[in-house]
Write an enzyme that holds these catalytic residues in place. Structure first.
Site, short mmCIF file in Angstrom:
data_model
loop_
_atom_site.label_atom_id
_atom_site.label_comp_id
_atom_site.label_asym_id
_atom_site.label_seq_id
_atom_site.Cartn_x
_atom_site.Cartn_y
_atom_site.Cartn_z
N LYS A 212 0.81 -1.23 0.00
CA LYS A 212 0.00 0.00 0.00
C LYS A 212 0.84 1.27 0.00
O LYS A 212 0.47 2.26 -0.61
CB LYS A 212 -0.99 -0.01 1.17
CG LYS A 212 -0.46 0.28 2.55
CD LYS A 212 0.16 -0.91 3.22
CE LYS A 212 -0.80 -2.02 3.54
NZ LYS A 212 -0.18 -3.11 4.31
N GLU B 142 4.22 -4.72 14.19
CA GLU B 142 5.62 -4.97 13.93
C GLU B 142 6.47 -4.57 15.14
O GLU B 142 6.02 -3.85 16.03
CB GLU B 142 6.06 -4.17 12.70
CG GLU B 142 5.28 -4.47 11.43
CD GLU B 142 5.49 -5.89 10.93
OE1 GLU B 142 6.56 -6.47 11.22
OE2 GLU B 142 4.59 -6.42 10.26
N LYS C 76 -3.72 3.60 2.78
CA LYS C 76 -4.91 2.88 2.32
C LYS C 76 -6.02 3.86 1.94
O LYS C 76 -6.71 3.67 0.94
CB LYS C 76 -5.39 1.92 3.41
CG LYS C 76 -4.42 0.79 3.70
CD LYS C 76 -4.88 -0.03 4.90
CE LYS C 76 -3.89 -1.11 5.27
NZ LYS C 76 -4.30 -1.86 6.47
N GLY D 150 -2.90 -10.48 8.98
CA GLY D 150 -2.62 -11.91 9.03
C GLY D 150 -2.29 -12.49 7.67
O GLY D 150 -2.65 -11.95 6.64
#
Length: 417
Positions: free
Chosen positions: A98, A183, A198, A296
């Protein structure tokens, strides 16, 4: 390429890449196979044979047998070089990057048109949730009035833990990292950058507006505190990081990504943990609600797989709203009703507000509810500094009320000037 065999060159063999490999090798009816995988570390031991891998990008990009490039790496600059070269070489491309797409959208659009090669990226926005193709196909006219949603699973997970389990922000973040939803360096998520990328992509497919993230107001959730959650509960709200894009009565577009109070009657109120959700509203179809896992390996791989499958039938984005667009433009000429809390009263300048409705001053935690012009947020960053939390109210946009003429009087009545 209709219903023909797709021969894939895959860049990246992380969690998503390996998931995609496993699915394609166990589902021969998809008529798609991976010929070669390009990775950075050729010496790393992997679950499949070394003959499947190369560290040479050109080996995939220049192979005439490979007609699809799937790009699943985390380096946005390297990803753009890969995608650009693939499109120039006449290869279809599927990507989940993205940041790369948002930063290079205009050039990627031109490359697709010039070389007549499809570029699909459903996985870039909300993982398993098919929002881009719905915006492209179902809402392929100008009747869409608004889109709003939760488009980052990591931040939604953190806010859920703060709100439902009374965790402090850092505790919730640590838990998200331990479970793999954030992260080790979570700045892209908690700073709002990932969701802003996004939103930039969704603006193009929903309203035909091509804009980078610096063209609209956005922030993350780093400064949301347990105190904010307590106030929200008292007001019977939840707190979500919400992307908003709404057509105003003058035809222009208001777009922003900010933490927001949501009521129990709002579909977004019940979207928890790593789930994403988007509500669309159009003139005749009214509201539609999409919900799915936004983070995921398998949710992301499923979107990549869907794009690969679509290529078998020569599917490509038509970008009708961009090509037929006439006058939809981003604007910051509107007002927002906001909740602002601070850990030190000196961080708050009451003159920034057109109207103040509530004011509470406590030790190490003061807050107000008021109305502010959106451009004052766009052109300043006092509200992003540590110890300052800005959260939108439900139905935050105020368009046509002339607060300017009565702002000073309102402050006087509130007893704060």
């Amino acid at each position: 390429m209709a219903t023909n065999q797709l021969t894939i060159g895959l860049f990246g063999f992380g969690v998503v890449g390996k998931g995609l490999y496993d699915v394609l090798h166990s589902t021969p009816t998809l008529q798609s196979s991976i010929k070669k995988i390009c990775i950075k570390n050729i010496d790393k031991k992997r679950s499949i044979g070394a003959e499947n891998f190369t560290a040479e990008a050109q080996q995939l990009l220049n192979d005439d047998d490979i007609n699809v490039i799937v790009e699943l790496i985390d380096d946005a600059d390297a990803a753009f070089d890969i995608v650009k070269t693939a499109l120039q070489n006449g290869k279809a491309v599927v990507s989940a990057n993205k940041k790369m797409i948002a930063e290079h959208f205009e050039e990627l659009l031109q490359l697709q048109e010039k070389y007549q090669t499809p570029f699909l990226y459903e996985a870039s926005c909300c993982a398993s949730m098919p929002i881009i193709r719905n915006l492209e196909e179902y809402y392929d006219n100008d009747l869409l009035q608004s889109i709003r949603g939760i488009i980052n699973g990591s931040t939604n997970f953190i806010l859920t833990k703060i709100f439902d389990e009374q965790l402090e922000f850092n505790e919730a973040l640590l838990l998200a990292q331990q479970l793999g939803f954030a992260e080790s360096n979570p700045k892209l998520d908690i700073g709002g950058f990932d969701a802003a990328n996004k939103l930039a992509i969704l603006l193009a497919h929903s309203f035909g507006v091509v804009a980078k993230t610096d063209a609209f107001i956005f922030n993350g959730i780093e400064n949301i505190s347990l105190n904010d959650a307590t106030v929200a509960k008292e007001k019977k709200y939840a707190i979500k990081l919400v992307a908003n894009a709404q057509k105003l009565t003058n035809g222009k577009l208001a777009a922003f990504l900010l933490p927001q109070f949501v009521t129990e009657s709002d579909d977004l109120y019940h979207v928890k943990n790593e789930f994403n959700a988007v509500t669309t509203e159009s003139t005749f179809a009214d509201k539609h609600f999409f919900k799915g896992k936004g983070a995921g390996a398998f949710p992301t791989a499923s979107a990549v797989l869907s794009d690969i499958s679509a290529l078998r039938y020569n599917y490509k984005y038509e970008y009708k709203k961009i090509h037929h667009q006439t006058d939809t433009r981003l604007t910051n000429d509107f007002y927002l009703k906001v909740f602002v809390s601070v850990d030190n009263i000196s961080k708050l300048n009451k003159d920034n507000f057109e109207w103040i409705e509530e004011w509470h001053n406590e030790f190490n935690f003061s807050w107000l509810s008021g109305v502010i012009h959106a451009d004052k947020l766009f052109t300043s960053d006092w509200w992003k500094q540590p110890g300052v939390s800005l959260i939108l109210y439900p139905d935050a946009i105020i368009e046509n009320i002339d607060y300017k003429k009565i702002s000073k009087r309102s402050l006087e009545l509130a007893g704060v000037v």
